[in-house]
Design an enzyme around this catalytic site. Structure first.
Site, PDB file in Angstrom:
ATOM      1  CB  SER A 102      -0.974   0.003   1.189  1.00  6.28           C
ATOM      2  OG  SER A 102      -0.277  -0.157   2.406  1.00  6.28           O
ATOM      3  CG  HIS A 107       7.375  11.566   8.260  1.00  5.28           C
ATOM      4  ND1 HIS A 107       6.717  12.363   7.340  1.00  5.28           N
ATOM      5  CD2 HIS A 107       6.594  10.478   8.426  1.00  5.28           C
ATOM      6  CE1 HIS A 107       5.576  11.789   6.985  1.00  5.28           C
ATOM      7  NE2 HIS A 107       5.494  10.632   7.626  1.00  5.28           N
ATOM      8  CB  CYS A 130      -2.301  -5.625   1.842  1.00  4.68           C
ATOM      9  SG  CYS A 130      -2.775  -4.350   2.981  1.00  4.68           S
TER      10      CYS A 130
END
Length: 252
Positions: A102, A107, A130
């Site tokens: 997905s 960050h 997934c």
């Protein structure tokens, strides 16, 4: 919005890897601390982070659908990549893909504290998939992509899928520890601790570098410019900082 992506089969298990690294540095003046943050911000800007995540995407056998990246003022950067499995059918007017992956995100959080003369660079990477391929296979690459003094990793498998007979599968691969997916020569450099909840398919590992080469932690300073007493003080401050980050609490 583009056309909907056709799916080829589906695996409902969600595998989430959260990977956090901390790089600690000694910068003796406020100017050096600001310079260190600026240096780190340039070294790990959104362009370089995008390259790292693109390589990671290739490693897990995924196809990039979309990239969003952003640098921040005064510091920090973020990258998010939406991915899908490589096509299982010939390319043509209809592109078939299996969304067994997905997204991948990163960050950065550079910061410094004037009173301690220490600066810390934190990187958070999250990989959610997934399907049958686990993102754990990328750990050695991620550890090697950054100067990793302290590493914390969380891996969780949620949901269930079914076999051809309809039996529910809450885990489709064998795992006892995240450490099993890290090369032995990498593990030898760190003290590592596991906290695993097997009934919940929840795995946690944290690692701290064993040996400190002081020169690697000095910014714009040569170790031989410092008297032995100062070197020892810096070493103690670095080790205290690393222990507190590793422990997740204020120890000293």
């Amino acid at each position: 919005m583009g056309e909907k992506l056709k799916l080829y089969g589906f695996n409902n298990l969600t595998k989430a890897l959260s990977f956090n690294i901390y790089d600690v540095c000694y910068a003796k003046t406020a100017r050096e601390q600001r310079d260190y943050i600026a240096y780190i911000d340039q070294q790990y800007n959104s362009e370089r982070l995008t390259r790292i995540l693109t390589d990671l995407t290739d490693m897990i056998g995924a196809r990039i659908l979309n990239i969003a990246c952003q640098d921040y003022e005064p510091q920090g950067a973020s990258v998010t990549i939406l991915v899908a499995e490589e096509s299982m059918s010939p390319r043509g007017k209809t592109q078939l893909a299996h969304l067994d992956k997905s997204h991948v995100t990163v960050h950065t959080y550079p910061e410094y504290h004037p009173e301690t003369s220490l600066a810390t660079f934190r990187v958070d990477i999250d990989v959610a998939t997934c399907g049958q391929i686990t993102p754990l296979s990328t750990l050695d690459y991620l550890i090697g992509s950054f100067d990793s003094d302290i590493i914390t990793m969380d891996y969780r498998v949620r949901g269930f899928t079914r076999d051809v007979n309809g039996k529910k599968l809450f885990l489709d691969h064998e795992i006892h520890s995240i450490q099993d997916y890290i090369a032995p020569e990498t593990l030898e450099k760190y003290d590592a601790v596991d906290v695993n909840v097997y009934d919940a398919n929840l795995f946690h590992t944290k690692m701290m570098l064993k040996e400190i080469n002081l020169q690697n932690y000095l910014f714009k300073t040569d170790i031989y410019e410092l008297p032995p007493k100062v070197r020892l003080e810096i070493m103690n401050n670095l080790r205290r900082e690393m222990i507190e980050i590793f422990s997740g609490r204020n120890v000293y």
